[in-house]
Design an enzyme around this catalytic site. Structure first.
Site, mmCIF file in Angstrom:
data_model
loop_
_atom_site.group_PDB
_atom_site.id
_atom_site.type_symbol
_atom_site.label_atom_id
_atom_site.label_comp_id
_atom_site.label_asym_id
_atom_site.label_seq_id
_atom_site.Cartn_x
_atom_site.Cartn_y
_atom_site.Cartn_z
ATOM 1 N N GLU A 147 -16.324 -0.779 -6.275
ATOM 2 C CA GLU A 147 -14.897 -0.226 -5.897
ATOM 3 C C GLU A 147 -14.433 -0.800 -4.533
ATOM 4 O O GLU A 147 -13.168 -0.951 -4.596
ATOM 5 C CB GLU A 147 -14.932 1.348 -6.149
ATOM 6 C CG GLU A 147 -13.770 2.018 -5.873
ATOM 7 C CD GLU A 147 -13.909 3.468 -6.145
ATOM 8 O OE1 GLU A 147 -14.368 3.942 -7.165
ATOM 9 O OE2 GLU A 147 -13.373 4.069 -5.146
ATOM 10 N N GLN A 241 9.060 0.679 12.273
ATOM 11 C CA GLN A 241 9.423 0.416 13.589
ATOM 12 C C GLN A 241 10.349 -0.653 13.749
ATOM 13 O O GLN A 241 11.563 -0.677 14.305
ATOM 14 C CB GLN A 241 8.309 0.043 14.519
ATOM 15 C CG GLN A 241 8.501 0.062 16.048
ATOM 16 C CD GLN A 241 8.785 1.632 16.417
ATOM 17 O OE1 GLN A 241 8.420 2.422 15.725
ATOM 18 N NE2 GLN A 241 9.358 1.781 17.486
#
Ligand SMILES: Cc1cc2nc3c(=O)[nH]c(=O)nc-3n(C[C@H](O)[C@H](O)[C@H](O)COP(=O)(O)OP(=O)(O)OC[C@H]3O[C@@H](n4cnc5c(N)ncnc54)[C@H](O)[C@@H]3O)c2cc1C
Length: 283
Positions: A147, A241
């Site tokens: 996983e 940003q």
């Protein structure tokens, strides 16, 4: 994955086609209120009674819990044997004694429902034991390695999309009479994003290649998970940003992406646990 790895032919025949074509939804129930990173200290018990196992305990943070048709539940047959006492059980929805108690609201990943699940004298037929008794911990470790190596593949795509979006915005948005991309402080963020996307993609592909060759990727999977989750969060912060105040507005969906990304430092083993794995293999 554990079903493919250690399921009986009958279990595979019964569950795999539905899990693959989406008609059956699966979930993984390992975490408990008092055992998260220290997963093998779990308290849920299993006791053999006739042709059934009787499960008692509770599981938390079960992704797909509210909609799952089938849960893989980890429980101990003998706490004194530590990890070697743990077994995995396939528990069907509506099994007597299983109760999907509480839907949990999350910071992000809100399209992926999560629940707390209780087991009170829950009867599980013996044919739903996955693999042999006492092999649950090794099945879990094997599944987690798989996983961790691939769970953040979609994050690479997400970072790529953010990068392209930021490049477009930095060329279009003008301040002080020029596109903001002309300011080195903005351009530098875009360079960092590009480096993160490329390094994340390479680590992901390398890990997948190793697994494809049948090689162990325990170290690489931990590094891949740690690196991509970190890159993803930082890319999301940079994207906000670069977009200034607009990036902070929900309609731009950049904050949603950040909320989703933060979860990746927690599920499938926290970033700290990935660092522990890497350190243990290096030192
Ligand atoms: C979105 C999401 C989906 C999830 N899906 C599932 C699921 O489907 N099935 C499931 O079973 N669980 C699931 N989880 C649970 C997840 O696996 C746990 O949250 C995770 O393992 C951490 O456990 P914890 O939350 O109990 O934190 P804790 O283990 O209590 O950790 C708290 C903090 O201490 C740090 N810490 C703990 N031990 C150490 C150590 N030895 N060294 C350094 N730092 C340490 C951790 O890194 C963390 O920062 C999910 C979690 C999230 C957020």
């Amino acid at each position: 994955t554990p079903l493919v790895y250690s399921g009986s032919e009958a279990q595979k025949k019964k569950y795999l086609p539905g899990l693959c074509d989406g008609t059956l939804i699966g979930g993984n129930a390992m975490s408990e209120p008092n055992s998260g990173s220290d997963a093998f200290s779990l308290a849920t018990t299993a006791v053999k009674k006739g042709s059934n196992y009787i499960l008692n305990g509770s599981k938390i943070f079960v992704t797909n819990g509210p909609i799952a048709d089938l849960l893989m539940v980890f429980a101990t047959l003998d706490k004194a044997r530590g990890p070697n006492g743990i077994s995995a059980f396939l528990v069907e929805k509506d099994s007597p004694g299983m109760n999907v108690a509480r839907k949990l609201d999350k910071m992000g990943l809100r399209t992926s429902p999560m629940a707390e699940v209780f087991f009170e004298n829950c009867e599980v037929p013996e044919e739903n034991l996955l693999g042999k008794e006492g092999t649950g911990a090794s099945q879990f470790t094997w599944a987690m390695t798989w996983e961790r190596g691939c769970i953040l593949a979609s994050a690479v795509g997400s970072m790529q999309r953010s990068l392209e979006r930021c490049i477009r915005y930095a060329k279009e948005r003008r301040q002080f009479g020029q596109p903001i991309g002309k300011f080195q402080l903005v351009a530098s963020k875009i360079v960092d994003m590009k480096l993160r996307v490329e390094s994340a993609r390479h680590m992901l592909y390398h890990c997948a290649w190793l697994r494809g060759q049948g090689k162990s990727a325990y170290l690489e999977a931990a590094m891949t998970k740690l690196h991509i989750s970190d890159c993803w969060v930082k890319c999301c912060e940079d994207a906000i940003q670069i977009h200034g105040g607009y990036g902070y507005m929900t309609e731009y969906e950049l904050e949603r992406e950040l909320r989703d990304a933060i979860g990746s430092r927690l599920y499938s083993g926290t970033s700290e646990m990935q660092r522990n794995i890497i350190a243990s293999l290096l030192l």
